[in-house]
Design an enzyme around this catalytic site. Sequence first.
Site, PDB file in Angstrom:
ATOM      1  CG  HIS A  27      38.644  37.440  29.268  1.00  0.00           C
ATOM      2  ND1 HIS A  27      39.645  36.308  29.355  1.00  0.00           N
ATOM      3  CD2 HIS A  27      39.029  38.020  30.499  1.00  0.00           C
ATOM      4  CE1 HIS A  27      39.909  36.415  30.738  1.00  0.00           C
ATOM      5  NE2 HIS A  27      39.658  37.419  31.227  1.00  0.00           N
ATOM      6  CG  ASP A  35      40.294  34.212  26.870  1.00  0.00           C
ATOM      7  OD1 ASP A  35      40.250  35.322  26.313  1.00  0.00           O
ATOM      8  OD2 ASP A  35      40.252  34.089  27.847  1.00  0.00           O
ATOM      9  CB  SER A  93      42.572  37.298  33.209  1.00  0.00           C
ATOM     10  OG  SER A  93      41.571  36.764  33.750  1.00  0.00           O
TER      11      SER A  93
END
Length: 375
Positions: free
Chosen positions: A103, A137, A215
């Site tokens: 992402h 992911d 992230s």
Amino acid sequence: MKIVRYRTAALAIVSCIGLLANAARTASAQAPARAARPDPAAEDLTPDERINIAVYDQANRSVVNVTTKVRTDDFFFFTELEAEGSGSGCVIDRQGHILTNNHVIEDAAKNHGSITVTLFDSTPYEAELVGTDPPNDVAVLRVSAPPDKLYPLELGDSANLKVGLRVFVIGNPFGFDRTLTTGIVSSLNRTLPIGNGRTIKGLIQTDAAINPGNSGGPLLDKHARMIGMNTAIVSPAGQSSGVGFAIPVNNIKRVVTELIRYHRVIRADIGILEVYEQKDGDRGLLINKLARGGAAADAGLRGPRIVRRRRGPFESQTVDPSKADRIVALDGNKVATFDDLLAYVESKRPGDTVRVTVLRDGERADVSVRLKQSE
């Protein structure tokens, strides 16, 4: 005669100097050694602080900053807009492969944007997208950096983690590069929705501060080994609230190997495209659409019956869902959601056979399906 006296005096002076030097050396040898002065900063460190410092010193050069830029057109104002994003990542080998979240780079990858990886020494490199695995992911990038500037992170083992173990996060929250936060493993085997009816399973929950920009960065153990990759936080305000999640490193290892080798993940496919989740007493998944030539269709699993009728030049069709198989179990394991089915199938390899238990015309039946390779 004067010259002789001067030489004699000079010899006497040299002799005296030698005697004094010998005396000084003797005194120095007999004197007790002076203890080295301790470093006050090191002396004041607690055991926890020593571990914090050791983890950061060992791992921080492996952590990178990942930034993206995507250009889009604003048709209302006839202008071109540029959207930017940022996250973290880590070096996994000296060939320049970088691990991060899908992402983090997804928009740039889909819209032909740019991806830049900045190393620990603030040197930016344009990154090439090697491959992505959206269900987990995970994304792998590659940069053409000299090997001596790449410090691969050691990958640990997430199989035997315990709630309460101490963990460390290094990332780039809010653009502040290579920031360290600490915490514990708060829970294990959490699930998190990622859209399209799918969830990531087996996540590590931690209370270590994870904020936007973290992230894709590593979750580390006390030996500076990567045990997970930070992927999300749960917070209405979008900032750390003590509930963060990381993908276990054991889930990542096989995925990364296949992404580097094949640029995609080789998965098994059962050839079931759509189902209706049943909420009645029998539950199960009513097949709504099968892939033509797929594994399920080849094995004889049934979707809804389509009846076509022609009246003059007009043709109509009706769909009879009552004729479709209702899947209730895979290899004896009950399934209640489409995600249950996909997760089980993806745990297999192409060529494996799965026993699918269905309700067909009110009777239970077992159908053996030989899985194919996903496209």
